[in-house]
Design a protein around this motif. Structure first.
Motif, PDB file in Angstrom:
ATOM      1  N   GLY A 167      -1.692   3.716  -3.727  1.00 13.81           N
ATOM      2  CA  GLY A 167      -3.077   3.347  -3.974  1.00 13.81           C
ATOM      3  C   GLY A 167      -3.646   3.869  -5.275  1.00 13.81           C
ATOM      4  N   ARG A 168      -4.959   4.056  -5.310  1.00 15.74           N
ATOM      5  CA  ARG A 168      -5.673   4.318  -6.555  1.00 15.74           C
ATOM      6  C   ARG A 168      -5.167   5.567  -7.270  1.00 15.74           C
ATOM      7  N   ASP A 172       2.093   6.934  -1.031  1.00 18.51           N
ATOM      8  CA  ASP A 172       0.866   6.159  -1.124  1.00 18.51           C
ATOM      9  C   ASP A 172       0.781   5.536  -2.515  1.00 18.51           C
ATOM     10  N   LYS A 229       0.818  -1.208   0.000  1.00 20.59           N
ATOM     11  CA  LYS A 229       0.000   0.000   0.000  1.00 20.59           C
ATOM     12  C   LYS A 229       0.857   1.265   0.000  1.00 20.59           C
ATOM     13  N   ASN A 230       2.070   1.174   0.539  1.00 18.16           N
ATOM     14  CA  ASN A 230       2.920   2.361   0.677  1.00 18.16           C
ATOM     15  C   ASN A 230       4.392   1.982   0.535  1.00 18.16           C
ATOM     16  N   GLU A 238       3.783  -4.685   6.181  1.00 17.44           N
ATOM     17  CA  GLU A 238       2.863  -4.837   5.060  1.00 17.44           C
ATOM     18  C   GLU A 238       3.291  -4.015   3.851  1.00 17.44           C
ATOM     19  N   ASP A 239       4.128  -3.023   4.080  1.00 20.26           N
ATOM     20  CA  ASP A 239       4.559  -2.116   3.032  1.00 20.26           C
ATOM     21  C   ASP A 239       6.012  -2.391   2.653  1.00 20.26           C
TER      22      ASP A 239
END
Length: 403
Positions: free
Chosen positions: A94-95, A92, A75-76, A202-203
């Protein structure tokens, strides 16, 4: 697609770049023979970061879904101070990021990407040959004659020299040697369930600090943890020929935060990678041979674009060839010059900015404090400093067709 059905290309080197070029050309109909010196195809190493400039190419080639299914979409990208563990800034992924760049940022095991490229090249019709070491190439008229270590000679319309950092074929154009950075990398991938602190990761996380940095991110659907420790070798600073060792690793992070120190025990210590690049060069072409990949532009890893540069090389060359060959193999020398003219400025910029980025990461004292403050106040909504890297498309800078 058969735009290149009447041309024969030899590729020297079966790493990620060689396999990518074999795929890109074979899917357009070229007869491709790839020679790899090793006895089997495979990649040594651990994780790779692939930015949107790479994921867009993999999607065009039809293997993105296969590759990304074996990786992770973080995600990052998070930068932390290695001494205090303070979060300095984050990107970031993301989208909004994906819409801006038309692709995703993902991480994947090097061997998974390589295996997918090799399999796809074979499906496209490329002939991939192992135990075949290219030792020389000579352009004679409208053909290039390629000599293997076993003495056999093979003729083709062009040769892509992709034999790596220690390229034999580069010596035909440049009398230079790899440049030691003084930094050494230790890597390790381990199952997540064997690492007590892994749930926190997680990143893509980068700890940057004095004379060292430390990278962590998940792999293979989050089941594996990938870590990379890079630090300045005291033996290199003393002028010793052999530098970087587990003994140096043992104390390289004594000044860093506990979050970094506790992770060191999950690195491999039976192998390590002294970090080299080469000085940028403008000319990659000798007759009907062109240097590509690490043979032309081996970077330090700070911009996480070494593998993607090889993918870009492959897309650029196959696009130019499909546009300009037009059934006439006499156009190959001009095509190689056009590819060289576009790719060298791009890749040499990555080499030089990568060196600068490494210096920035490893600052100490007042320099570290100033860097940290610049990271803290960075406009996280702006892409002005990254568009040149992640927004690149070889089609946008294409020179006029040679005549």
């Amino acid at each position: 697609m058969s735009a290149l059905k009447d041309t024969h290309v030899i590729v020297a080197g079966g790493g990620i770049g060689g396999a990518a070029n074999a795929l890109a050309l074979a899917r357009r109909g070229a007869q491709v023979t790839l020679f790899e010196r090793a006895s089997e195809f495979g990649e040594v190493g651990a994780g790779l970061q692939i930015g949107p400039h790479g994921s867009r190419i993999l999607k065009e080639w039809g293997i993105f879904d296969e590759v990304v299914a074996k990786g992770v979409l973080p995600k990052n990208i998070v930068f932390r101070d290695a001494v205090t563990a303070e979060v300095l800034t984050r990107i970031d992924l993301g989208r909004e990021y994906q819409e801006h760049y038309g692709g995703v940022y993902f991480v994947v095991h090097r061997s998974d990407l390589h295996a997918a490229l090799v399999a796809a090249a074979r499906r496209a019709g490329a002939d991939l040959v192992t135990d075949a070491d290219v030792v020389d190439a000579v352009t004679e008229g409208d053909r290039v004659h390629v000599t293997l270590a076993d003495g056999s000679v093979h003729a083709a319309d062009t040769l892509l020299a992709m034999d790596g950092l220690h390229s034999t074929l580069r010596r035909k154009i440049h009398d230079d040697k790899p440049v030691g950075s003084g930094y050494v990398a230790f890597r390790g991938t381990v199952p997540m369930d064997e690492v007590p602190f892994a749930d926190e990761i997680e990143d893509v996380v980068g700890y940057i600090g004095p004379r060292c940095h430390f990278i962590q991110y998940p792999l293979r659907g989050g089941t594996m943890l990938n870590q990379v420790a890079v630090f300045q070798s005291p033996a290199f600073l003393r002028g010793e020929e052999m530098w970087g060792s587990p003994e140096e690793l043992a104390h390289a992070y004594d000044h860093c935060h506990e979050s970094v120190r506790k992770a060191l025990g999950y690195l491999w210590t039976d192998k390590w990678w002294p970090m080299f690049d080469r000085e940028p060069v403008e000319n990659w072409v000798d007759g009907r041979m062109i240097l590509l990949g690490d043979a032309a532009h081996p970077p330090l890893q700070y911009l996480a674009s070494g593998a993607v540069m090889a993918l870009e090389d492959a897309k650029c060359l196959s696009d130019y060839a499909a546009r300009d060959l037009r059934g006439d193999n006499a156009n190959w020398p001009a095509i190689l010059r056009d590819v060289n003219a576009e790719r060298a400025p791009r890749c040499n910029r990555i080499l030089t900015v990568g060196r600068m980025w490494g210096d920035l990461w490893h600052l100490d004292g007042a320099g570290r404090e100033a860097r940290n403050e610049l990271f803290r106040i960075r406009d996280t909504s702006s892409y002005k400093y990254t568009d040149w890297l992640w927004g690149y498309d070889s089609g946008r800078a294409r020179p006029a067709a040679a005549v």
